[in-house]
Design an enzyme around this catalytic site. Structure first.
Site, PDB file in Angstrom:
ATOM      1  N   ASP A 159     -50.341  45.397  31.612  1.00 26.14           N
ATOM      2  CA  ASP A 159     -49.366  46.828  31.349  1.00 26.14           C
ATOM      3  C   ASP A 159     -48.014  45.958  31.887  1.00 26.14           C
ATOM      4  O   ASP A 159     -47.859  45.444  33.027  1.00 26.14           O
ATOM      5  CB  ASP A 159     -49.796  48.065  32.329  1.00 26.14           C
ATOM      6  CG  ASP A 159     -48.935  49.088  31.482  1.00 26.14           C
ATOM      7  OD1 ASP A 159     -47.969  49.210  31.606  1.00 26.14           O
ATOM      8  OD2 ASP A 159     -49.682  50.817  31.886  1.00 26.14           O
ATOM      9  N   SER A 172     -51.671  57.252  32.382  1.00 26.34           N
ATOM     10  CA  SER A 172     -49.970  57.404  32.377  1.00 26.34           C
ATOM     11  C   SER A 172     -49.700  58.213  32.786  1.00 26.34           C
ATOM     12  O   SER A 172     -49.968  59.092  34.311  1.00 26.34           O
ATOM     13  CB  SER A 172     -49.885  57.089  30.625  1.00 26.34           C
ATOM     14  OG  SER A 172     -48.033  56.647  30.829  1.00 26.34           O
ATOM     15  N   HIS A 225     -51.321  48.101  28.532  1.00 24.72           N
ATOM     16  CA  HIS A 225     -50.737  49.949  28.811  1.00 24.72           C
ATOM     17  C   HIS A 225     -51.760  51.043  27.828  1.00 24.72           C
ATOM     18  O   HIS A 225     -52.408  51.996  28.519  1.00 24.72           O
ATOM     19  CB  HIS A 225     -49.614  50.730  28.967  1.00 24.72           C
ATOM     20  CG  HIS A 225     -49.248  52.103  28.938  1.00 24.72           C
ATOM     21  ND1 HIS A 225     -48.519  52.398  30.095  1.00 24.72           N
ATOM     22  CD2 HIS A 225     -49.625  52.753  28.651  1.00 24.72           C
ATOM     23  CE1 HIS A 225     -48.712  53.561  30.503  1.00 24.72           C
ATOM     24  NE2 HIS A 225     -48.618  54.066  29.649  1.00 24.72           N
TER      25      HIS A 225
END
Length: 294
Positions: free
Chosen positions: A244, A114, A272
């Site tokens: 995601d 991320s 995610h």
């Protein structure tokens, strides 16, 4: 640790440099022990900490590798307060200290999740000679052409204005010199956007341990582009997480097209938080990458 087995050991490389990771853990574990030890450095995303790798770390270690799951500044059990962390460089300092402490000649495999893609980029720019490969796991991946904030700017423009952030709380830091926007993920956002395919136990862990953070867009917008000589010289692999709901597959592939890289891998049913929802598949990706680039 209990033995963990998967089905369908079949890592498929395609001419397009895309591959998907599946496998039977016991088979791969035996093979890995015959290979050279790799040092994996795992970098968490916004609001999280080294704790989020708790499933992946022992799997990689059981394959004979060294694993360091760091806490960035004001994250996890790092004692810094967010009010004291003004820039992305400040936030990345624990990673920089780790990279600086590596013995001469040692190279690591960096894995960033991320927002952790930005921490990787800073390390790649400063320590390209200490990195065998940088792995972007459904991560923001800047380029060496635009301002460092470019990818985040594009993300914020493309994400739906309503309905996406749910109960996430945004606030403005009042620092007159280095202002920043702080972010705290709410329980609905965690449940329905980040952890929607993860277990209820992992969701509860996230609800308990997630801390406020920042994307430091204000700081990144003022910086120089990452260099081709540093950042651009390091092998990069992207792992696409196809379920995601925040950094969507479309945006992941836009980043890949924006700045093409060595290889793209895919995890079919990962949300995610792939290290929680699909830890075994992620380990197969990482072991395959380590074998190719170390």
């Amino acid at each position: 640790m209990a033995n963990i087995f998967l089905t369908n050991f079949n890592v498929m490389n395609r001419q397009s440099t895309r591959s998907s990771c599946r496998g039977k853990w016991g088979l791969a574990r035996g093979r890995e022990r015959e290979r050279e030890m790799v040092h994996f450095v795992l970098v968490h995303g916004l609001g999280h900490g080294g704790w989020c790798w708790y499933k992946v770390k022992p799997l990689l270690e059981s394959a004979g590798h060294q694993v360091t799951a760091i806490d960035l500044a004001a994250s996890g059990i790092n004692m810094a307060k967010l009010a004291e962390v003004h820039t992305m460089s400040n936030y990345s300092q624990p990673l920089m200290e780790l990279m600086d402490s590596l013995p001469p000649g040692e190279k690591v495999t960096l894995v960033g999740h991320s927002l952790g893609g930005y921490n990787l980029a800073i390390a790649m720019d400063r320590f390209p000679h200490k990195i065998s490969v940088a792995v972007f796991l459904t991560a923001f991946m800047p380029d060496s052409t635009h301002s460092p904030s470019y990818v985040l700017d594009q993300f914020m423009e493309r994400i739906p204005a309503e309905g996406c952030w749910l109960d996430t709380h945004f606030s403005s830091d009042l620092d007159p010199v280095m202002p920043k926007t702080t972010v705290l993920f709410g329980p609905k956002f965690l449940a329905f956007k980040l952890y929607q395919l993860s277990s209820s136990q992992d969701l509860a862990l996230g609800e308990t341990l997630v801390r406020p953070g920042s994307m430091f867009i204000e700081d990144l917008s003022k910086g120089k582009a990452f260099s081709k000589e540093g950042y651009g010289s390091v092998n990069r692999v992207y792992i696409v997480c196809k379920k995601d709901l925040v950094i969507t597959e479309d945006f992941q592939r836009w980043m890949i097209e924006n700045d093409p890289l060595k290889e793209v891998m895919e995890i079919e049913d990962a949300d995610h938080m792939a290290m929680l929802s699909k830890p075994n598949e992620l380990c197969f990706c990482l072991l395959d990458i380590a074998n190719k680039y170390n």
